[in-house]
Motif scaffolding. Sequence first.
Motif, PDB file in Angstrom:
ATOM      1  N   SER A   1       0.820  -1.215   0.000  1.00 27.57           N
ATOM      2  CA  SER A   1       0.000   0.000   0.000  1.00 27.57           C
ATOM      3  C   SER A   1       0.849   1.258   0.000  1.00 27.57           C
ATOM      4  O   SER A   1       0.472   2.282  -0.573  1.00 27.57           O
ATOM      5  CB  SER A   1      -0.909   0.004   1.229  1.00 27.57           C
ATOM      6  OG  SER A   1      -0.124  -0.010   2.423  1.00 27.57           O
ATOM      7  N   ARG A   2       1.991   1.208   0.659  1.00 26.93           N
ATOM      8  CA  ARG A   2       2.897   2.360   0.717  1.00 26.93           C
ATOM      9  C   ARG A   2       4.319   1.830   0.692  1.00 26.93           C
ATOM     10  O   ARG A   2       4.677   0.918   1.426  1.00 26.93           O
ATOM     11  CB  ARG A   2       2.645   3.181   1.981  1.00 26.93           C
ATOM     12  CG  ARG A   2       3.729   4.178   2.309  1.00 26.93           C
ATOM     13  CD  ARG A   2       3.190   5.445   2.937  1.00 26.93           C
ATOM     14  NE  ARG A   2       2.490   6.270   1.939  1.00 26.93           N
ATOM     15  CZ  ARG A   2       2.245   7.574   2.096  1.00 26.93           C
ATOM     16  NH1 ARG A   2       2.614   8.182   3.203  1.00 26.93           N
ATOM     17  NH2 ARG A   2       1.616   8.248   1.174  1.00 26.93           N
ATOM     18  N   ILE A   3       5.143   2.444  -0.174  1.00 23.68           N
ATOM     19  CA  ILE A   3       6.545   2.043  -0.295  1.00 23.68           C
ATOM     20  C   ILE A   3       7.404   3.283  -0.097  1.00 23.68           C
ATOM     21  O   ILE A   3       7.310   4.245  -0.867  1.00 23.68           O
ATOM     22  CB  ILE A   3       6.834   1.416  -1.676  1.00 23.68           C
ATOM     23  CG1 ILE A   3       5.906   0.216  -1.928  1.00 23.68           C
ATOM     24  CG2 ILE A   3       8.295   0.978  -1.759  1.00 23.68           C
ATOM     25  CD1 ILE A   3       5.961  -0.306  -3.354  1.00 23.68           C
ATOM     26  N   ILE A   4       8.228   3.249   0.938  1.00 18.74           N
ATOM     27  CA  ILE A   4       9.056   4.400   1.302  1.00 18.74           C
ATOM     28  C   ILE A   4      10.515   4.056   0.998  1.00 18.74           C
ATOM     29  O   ILE A   4      11.051   3.068   1.504  1.00 18.74           O
ATOM     30  CB  ILE A   4       8.901   4.737   2.793  1.00 18.74           C
ATOM     31  CG1 ILE A   4       7.422   4.983   3.129  1.00 18.74           C
ATOM     32  CG2 ILE A   4       9.755   5.937   3.166  1.00 18.74           C
ATOM     33  CD1 ILE A   4       7.107   4.896   4.609  1.00 18.74           C
ATOM     34  N   ALA A   5      11.143   4.866   0.170  1.00 19.73           N
ATOM     35  CA  ALA A   5      12.541   4.658  -0.201  1.00 19.73           C
ATOM     36  C   ALA A   5      13.422   5.601   0.607  1.00 19.73           C
ATOM     37  O   ALA A   5      13.125   6.795   0.726  1.00 19.73           O
ATOM     38  CB  ALA A   5      12.740   4.899  -1.694  1.00 19.73           C
TER      39      ALA A   5
ATOM     40  N   ALA B   1       8.270   3.569  -5.652  1.00 22.54           N
ATOM     41  CA  ALA B   1       8.201   4.179  -4.321  1.00 22.54           C
ATOM     42  C   ALA B   1       7.144   5.285  -4.309  1.00 22.54           C
ATOM     43  O   ALA B   1       7.076   6.099  -5.234  1.00 22.54           O
ATOM     44  CB  ALA B   1       9.556   4.742  -3.924  1.00 22.54           C
ATOM     45  N   SER B   2       6.329   5.299  -3.267  1.00 18.94           N
ATOM     46  CA  SER B   2       5.297   6.330  -3.144  1.00 18.94           C
ATOM     47  C   SER B   2       5.776   7.515  -2.321  1.00 18.94           C
ATOM     48  O   SER B   2       5.138   8.578  -2.321  1.00 18.94           O
ATOM     49  CB  SER B   2       4.040   5.730  -2.500  1.00 18.94           C
ATOM     50  OG  SER B   2       4.350   5.088  -1.273  1.00 18.94           O
ATOM     51  N   ALA B   3       6.886   7.352  -1.608  1.00 21.45           N
ATOM     52  CA  ALA B   3       7.467   8.444  -0.824  1.00 21.45           C
ATOM     53  C   ALA B   3       8.966   8.194  -0.722  1.00 21.45           C
ATOM     54  O   ALA B   3       9.421   7.050  -0.765  1.00 21.45           O
ATOM     55  CB  ALA B   3       6.847   8.512   0.571  1.00 21.45           C
TER      56      ALA B   3
END
Length: 365
Positions: free
Chosen positions: A204-208, A224-226
Amino acid sequence: MQQVQAVIARSKGAPVSIETINVPDPGPGEAVVKVQACGVCHTDLHYREGGINDDFPFLLGHEAAGVVESVGPDVTGLEPGDFVVLNWRAVCGSCRACLRGEPWYCFSTHNATQKMTLEDGTELSPALGIGAFAEKTLVAAGQCTKVDPSARAAAVGLLGCGVMAGLGAAINTGNVTRGKSVAVIGCGGVGMAAIAGSALAGASRIIAVDVDDRKLEKARAMGASAVVNSKETDPVAAIQELTGGFGADVVIEAVGRPETWKQAFYARDLAGTVVLVGVPTPDMKVPDIPLIDVFGRGGSLKSSWYGDCLPSRDFPMLVDLYLQGRLDLDAFVSEEIGLGDVEAAFEKMHHGDVLRSVVLFESGS
């Protein structure tokens, strides 16, 4: 026996050289593969720098795809003309892990029995038992995984090491599934693959997280979403803020350093999972973390070996996804180079200029 050109590391820290090597005809359980493409991986640089062991001279290269040229006696399920991706963990089928139905943990993986040599007969140590910076290489037949021959060798060969390690760290080891939040610390080739794997699994959310804005920009393109520049922002606090104050369900550490592993530990939610896929050096120690924090946060602290992959299961599936346009393996190929450009590719790697340089041979694509 055949003679071919190959990239050799003769001594610690010395520039690599192109030399003629002897490739034996395959013996029982072995195969000779005509290499079409081979990625330049950090592990090859570690070999050259003496960071793996001191069994010089090394025949470098291991992220490879090519065509089987010949097989030895007793080889079944593999024949000349097969298009294969090479793997460095040919499972034995008979160790305690294989017998309990977990062959991806095989404790007795094997390589070719015979040795490739320099012209003077000096035995070579092939990187990860493969040695694919060579026009042809000798491997164990179990190191050859057949995949769809319409796939581009330069792209799918990367499944042989770094890309599979990252994808598997997310999907196999971290058990990333639909709706889970994921943070990936370190956006080199392995970290980028972990991001791509998390996106493929429906996170649902991928943070790099990285210290290089160029890599973070590429991470967005990978799914990546953020993004978080940890040189400017505390990554633990940033990951918590981006996940409603809780932390990520899965945090994948793709650097291999104590300080980033500690960040991963505290950046996960209660009962969350930490996956260590970055490779540490032997001198590094587990950071000082109160044992009550280990108990109180629950969850799992895992290491990912080769993405806990089973090549015979995972490689064909991922190549099919690539051919369907659902997994962009081409995005990992920063440049295509010749055999004589490996030393320059190592320098680019130091500066973070590439995800993967890929050596192309005749008939490579």
